[in-house]
Write an enzyme that holds these catalytic residues in place. Structure first.
Site, PDB file in Angstrom:
ATOM      1  N   ASP A 166      -6.729   6.676  -5.293  1.00 60.44           N
ATOM      2  CA  ASP A 166      -6.723   6.755  -6.609  1.00 60.44           C
ATOM      3  C   ASP A 166      -8.032   7.858  -6.622  1.00 60.44           C
ATOM      4  O   ASP A 166      -9.119   7.927  -6.368  1.00 60.44           O
ATOM      5  CB  ASP A 166      -7.493   5.430  -7.085  1.00 60.44           C
ATOM      6  CG  ASP A 166      -6.466   4.271  -7.230  1.00 60.44           C
ATOM      7  OD1 ASP A 166      -5.467   4.349  -6.300  1.00 60.44           O
ATOM      8  OD2 ASP A 166      -6.341   3.660  -8.155  1.00 60.44           O
ATOM      9  N   LYS A 234      -3.214   7.411 -14.176  1.00 63.36           N
ATOM     10  CA  LYS A 234      -4.172   6.242 -14.243  1.00 63.36           C
ATOM     11  C   LYS A 234      -4.971   6.449 -15.427  1.00 63.36           C
ATOM     12  O   LYS A 234      -5.702   7.628 -15.504  1.00 63.36           O
ATOM     13  CB  LYS A 234      -4.705   5.857 -12.943  1.00 63.36           C
ATOM     14  CG  LYS A 234      -5.693   4.727 -12.851  1.00 63.36           C
ATOM     15  CD  LYS A 234      -6.357   4.433 -11.799  1.00 63.36           C
ATOM     16  CE  LYS A 234      -7.515   3.715 -11.578  1.00 63.36           C
ATOM     17  NZ  LYS A 234      -8.144   3.243 -10.416  1.00 63.36           N
ATOM     18  N   LYS A 270      -0.909   3.235 -14.375  1.00 67.36           N
ATOM     19  CA  LYS A 270      -1.767   2.511 -14.155  1.00 67.36           C
ATOM     20  C   LYS A 270      -2.817   2.442 -15.181  1.00 67.36           C
ATOM     21  O   LYS A 270      -3.833   3.191 -15.147  1.00 67.36           O
ATOM     22  CB  LYS A 270      -2.653   2.637 -12.699  1.00 67.36           C
ATOM     23  CG  LYS A 270      -3.636   1.332 -12.322  1.00 67.36           C
ATOM     24  CD  LYS A 270      -4.117   1.716 -10.872  1.00 67.36           C
ATOM     25  CE  LYS A 270      -5.171   0.796 -10.865  1.00 67.36           C
ATOM     26  NZ  LYS A 270      -5.735   0.856  -9.191  1.00 67.36           N
TER      27      LYS A 270
END
Length: 334
Positions: A166, A234, A270
Site C-alpha cells: 500500500d 485506495k 479500497k
C-alpha cells in the site's frame, strides 16, 4: 495471492499512444470531463438508503469480514500486537467456527516477517480462503522521503514476504500539477514490487483523497494510479480527515468501471479510514454492486481498510444468531 503480470507503465503507453510524459499526462487528465458534484452526492445518498434484510444481511456481514484488511499502523506496534492481530484475522469469532477469515492483515514493513510467521499455513491468497500480508510503504503516511528510500522500503517489504504493498502518492507533486513525477514514482514502486520469479506483489495506490480538495482531482488521481500500473486504488491512509466517504468511493468505482469498459482489465478499490459500523460497510457493498457489479465483491477487487469495523460486524453476526445484542466484552479489543 494471484499476481498481476502488467508491466509498470504499459497501460499508459497503450492509452496515450505515446510516451507517458508530463505534457501528455496533463493533456489527457485535464481532458477528462469534470465531476457533477451534486449528481455524485445524490447518487451516493440514494445508494446509502438501500436496506438489506435477514438472509441477505447475513450474507453481507460475512462478505464484509472476508473483504477486510485488518490493520494496525501505530508507532507503538510490537511483534506481540501483530501476532494478536493475526490470531483475530484467522479466527475472528472463536465462539463461531463458521465465521469467515479476513482478507489480509496490514502492517508496517518491519512487522511483515512477524505477520508471515504468525500466519503460517494460513498465509496465502484470500480468494482461496487464505490471508494475505499487506505492508504500507513509501514513507507512509506522508510520502515525504526520497524516491530511493521509498523504493528500498517497498523492496524490503516484498522480500520479507508481503503479498501486497500500500503506497502513498506524492500529494504535493500532484496538486502542483506535476503528474509525470507522480506517474514515474508509481511506476518505479510497481517495479520494486517485482519478485525474483518475475511476478509482482499487488500494488494499492493510496490517493489520500482528503488532501486532494476536489472530486475532479480524485478522478484524475484515480486515472493516474491505474495508468501507472496500480492493481488497486485506495482512498486514504486513515491518518487524514476526511478519509473514506461514500461519494469519493463511488467516484473511484466509476473510474474503475470506465477503465474496465475501455481495456477489459479489472482494477480494485479500497476505501480506508472512518468505516466503523456494519451498516455503513453494507452501503459500500451496495455501491460496489450497483456501480461495477457483484463480481467486484471479491478480495482481489475490493477491500475495506479497517481496524474497528470487524468488531461491529461480529456483534451484528452474534445478534442475528442469538436474537440479542452482545456487549463489547464479547469481542476482542484490537
Amino acid at each position: 495471492m494471484t499476481s498481476t503480470q502488467i508491466v509498470p507503465g504499459e497501460r499508459a503507453v497503450a492509452l496515450l499512444g505515446g510516451e507517458a510524459n508530463d505534457a501528455n499526462l496533463r493533456r489527457y487528465l485535464h481532458g477528462i470531463p469534470g465531476v457533477d458534484a451534486v449528481g455524485l452526492e445524490q447518487r451516493a445518498a440514494g445508494l446509502g438508503t438501500r436496506s438489506i434484510k435477514t438472509t441477505s444481511k447475513a450474507w453481507a456481514l460475512d462478505r464484509i469480514i472476508g473483504l477486510v484488511d485488518l490493520t494496525t499502523l501505530e508507532g507503538a506496534d510490537t511483534p506481540g500486537k501483530v501476532r494478536s492481530l493475526v490470531a483475530k484475522a484467522v479466527t475472528p469469532d472463536p465462539a463461531d467456527p463458521s465465521c469467515p477469515r479476513v482478507a489480509a492483515v496490514c502492517v508496517y514493513g518491519d512487522m511483515v516477517p512477524h505477520a508471515v510467521q504468525a500466519l503460517g499455513s494460513a498465509h496465502g491468497d484470500p480468494d482461496q480462503g487464505k490471508i494475505a500480508v499487506a505492508a504500507v510503504a513509501t514513507a507512509f503516511p506522508s510520502g515525504r522521503s526520497s524516491r530511493s528510500i521509498k523504493l528500498e522500503d517497498t523492496a524490503d517489504a516484498v522480500a520479507a514476504g508481503a503479498d501486497e504493498i500500500d503506497m502513498v502518492i506524492d500529494r504535493g507533486a500532484f496538486l502542483a500539477g506535476r503528474f509525470g513525477q507522480v506517474y514515474d514514482e508509481i511506476v518505479a514502486v510497481k517495479e520494486a514490487c517485482r519478485r525474483p520469479d518475475g511476478t509482482y506483489a499487488h500494488l494499492k495506490v493510496i490517493l489520500e483523497t482528503g488532501e486532494l480538495n476536489t472530486y475532479d482531482n480524485v478522478r484524475r488521481a484515480s486515472w493516474l494510479g491505474i495508468l501507472a500500473g496500480g492493481d488497486f486504488i485506495k482512498t486514504s491512509t486513515g491518518k487524514v480527515a476526511p478519509a473514506a466517504t461514500l461519494p469519493v468511493t463511488l467516484l473511484m468505482l466509476e473510474v474503475v468501471r470506465d477503465w474496465h469498459r475501455l481495456s477489459g482489465e479489472k482494477v480494485g478499490v479500497k476505501p480506508a479510514g472512518g468505516i466503523r459500523a456494519s451498516k455503513d460497510a453494507i452501503k459500500y457493498l451496495v455501491t460496489v454492486a450497483e456501480t461495477v457489479g457483484e463480481e467486484w465483491l471479491t478480495p482481489h477487487l475490493f477491500r475495506f481498510g479497517a481496524s474497528s469495523l470487524l468488531n461491529d460486524v461480529l456483534l451484528q453476526r452474534q445478534k442475528m444468531t442469538t436474537g440479542h445484542y452482545s456487549g463489547p466484552d464479547y469481542v476482542t479489543i484490537d
